[in-house]
Design an enzyme around this catalytic site. Structure first.
Site, PDB file in Angstrom:
ATOM      1  N   GLU A  86       0.813  -1.224   0.000  1.00 29.16           N
ATOM      2  CA  GLU A  86       0.000   0.000   0.000  1.00 29.16           C
ATOM      3  C   GLU A  86       0.842   1.267   0.000  1.00 29.16           C
ATOM      4  O   GLU A  86       1.712   1.441   0.858  1.00 29.16           O
ATOM      5  CB  GLU A  86      -0.893  -0.010   1.250  1.00 29.16           C
ATOM      6  CG  GLU A  86      -1.828   1.174   1.360  1.00 29.16           C
ATOM      7  CD  GLU A  86      -2.734   1.087   2.569  1.00 29.16           C
ATOM      8  OE1 GLU A  86      -3.802   1.698   2.543  1.00 29.16           O
ATOM      9  OE2 GLU A  86      -2.374   0.404   3.556  1.00 29.16           O
TER      10      GLU A  86
ATOM     11  N   GLU B 281     -13.061   2.129   4.247  1.00 28.86           N
ATOM     12  CA  GLU B 281     -11.982   2.316   5.224  1.00 28.86           C
ATOM     13  C   GLU B 281     -11.763   3.818   5.405  1.00 28.86           C
ATOM     14  O   GLU B 281     -10.858   4.412   4.845  1.00 28.86           O
ATOM     15  CB  GLU B 281     -10.682   1.637   4.753  1.00 28.86           C
ATOM     16  CG  GLU B 281      -9.694   1.487   5.896  1.00 28.86           C
ATOM     17  CD  GLU B 281      -8.234   1.547   5.467  1.00 28.86           C
ATOM     18  OE1 GLU B 281      -7.418   0.871   6.100  1.00 28.86           O
ATOM     19  OE2 GLU B 281      -7.905   2.300   4.525  1.00 28.86           O
TER      20      GLU B 281
END
Length: 267
Positions: free
Chosen positions: A153, A252
């Site tokens: 990420e 998220e």
């Protein structure tokens, strides 16, 4: 729970924080989520058998499936963002990998987010990359046997210390370079982190959507629910669909109101 043709999972590390952690799985189920995901839920790299049992029981009692879980990332509340690139943290990561495999086998989780780690002057960037490459190989190998995929990420510049992966290109240079022989790796496409760093979400979604294993949604600025900022989230999702992305999209984000009210974007 669906949005723009995608199954939506609830990240219970950021949603339903009005409740104790283990109660959030049932709260997600009550709001219609079938899938949930989480950051590593324990303070250290491993938890006791009893703590793992409580996690598994909470999932089963709620009737939800754990679709993604973060590897241990160090002291996240204290500002750390991963240990993969830190040579002195590899024993911690190895212990965490073993417990992650156990949790995966008990829950069916198949997506695992591994944070790279911040740059540290004790080592050169090249030394840290070499360490991270071997750590990523180890995690990918550990979950490959049951169909697991490791996610890498990019994070937002200025909010996460000296974290070196900021764009999709930064991650893909790793995955298509020294890790090109490892098949079960993927860029994690997080709209907040990429969008905050100036990445063109729609163009990037079109270019890489077919190869992605996971997508996370939050708006920018603020990291609130979709629609609370200025990112072209709907357009990015449509581009992902056209590109062939068939995975889950995760909510998220940090709700700007109570979690239940923040979910209005889904309808």
């Amino acid at each position: 729970m669906d949005f723009r043709g995608f199954e939506v999972s609830a990240n219970v590390s950021m949603l339903f924080t009005e409740l104790p952690y283990l109660d959030r799985y049932a709260a997600a189920a009550r709001r219609g989520f079938r899938l949930v995901e989480s950051w590593w839920p324990f303070p250290g790299p491993t938890a006791s058998p009893a703590e793992v049992d409580l996690l598994v029981t909470a999932l089963k009692s709620a009737g939800v499936t754990l679709s993604a879980l973060n590897f241990y990332g160090g002291d996240i509340p204290g500002g750390e963002r991963g240990v993969a690139s830190h040579p002195d943290r590899q024993e911690e990561l190895a212990a965490n990998i073993a417990q992650m495999v156990e949790i995966a086998e008990r829950t069916g989780c198949r997506l695992f987010n591994l944070l790279y780690g911040q740059l540290d002057d004790r080592w050169s960037a090249a030394e840290q990359q070499a360490c991270a490459v071997e750590a990523i190989r180890s995690t990918a190998s550990a979950v490959a046997g049951f169909g697991g995929t490791v996610l890498i990420e990019p994070l937002t510049a200025g909010l996460n210390g000296r974290y070196p992966l900021l764009t999709a290109t930064d991650v893909l240079e790793l995955l298509d370079g020294p890790l090109k022989d490892v098949p079960n790796l993927s860029l994690l496409f997080d709209t907040f982190h990429l969008g905050s760093n100036g990445v063109d979400l729609v163009a990037t979604a079109s270019a890489v959507g077919a190869d992605l294993a996971h997508v996370q949604l939050a708006d920018s600025p603020g990291r609130g629910e979709p629609g609370s900022g200025a990112l072209p989230i709907v357009e990015a999702l449509d581009a992902l669909k056209l590109a062939g992305y068939q995975g889950v999209v995760a909510a998220e984000y940090k709700p700007t109101v109570d979690t239940a009210s923040s979910l209005s974007w889904l309808s």
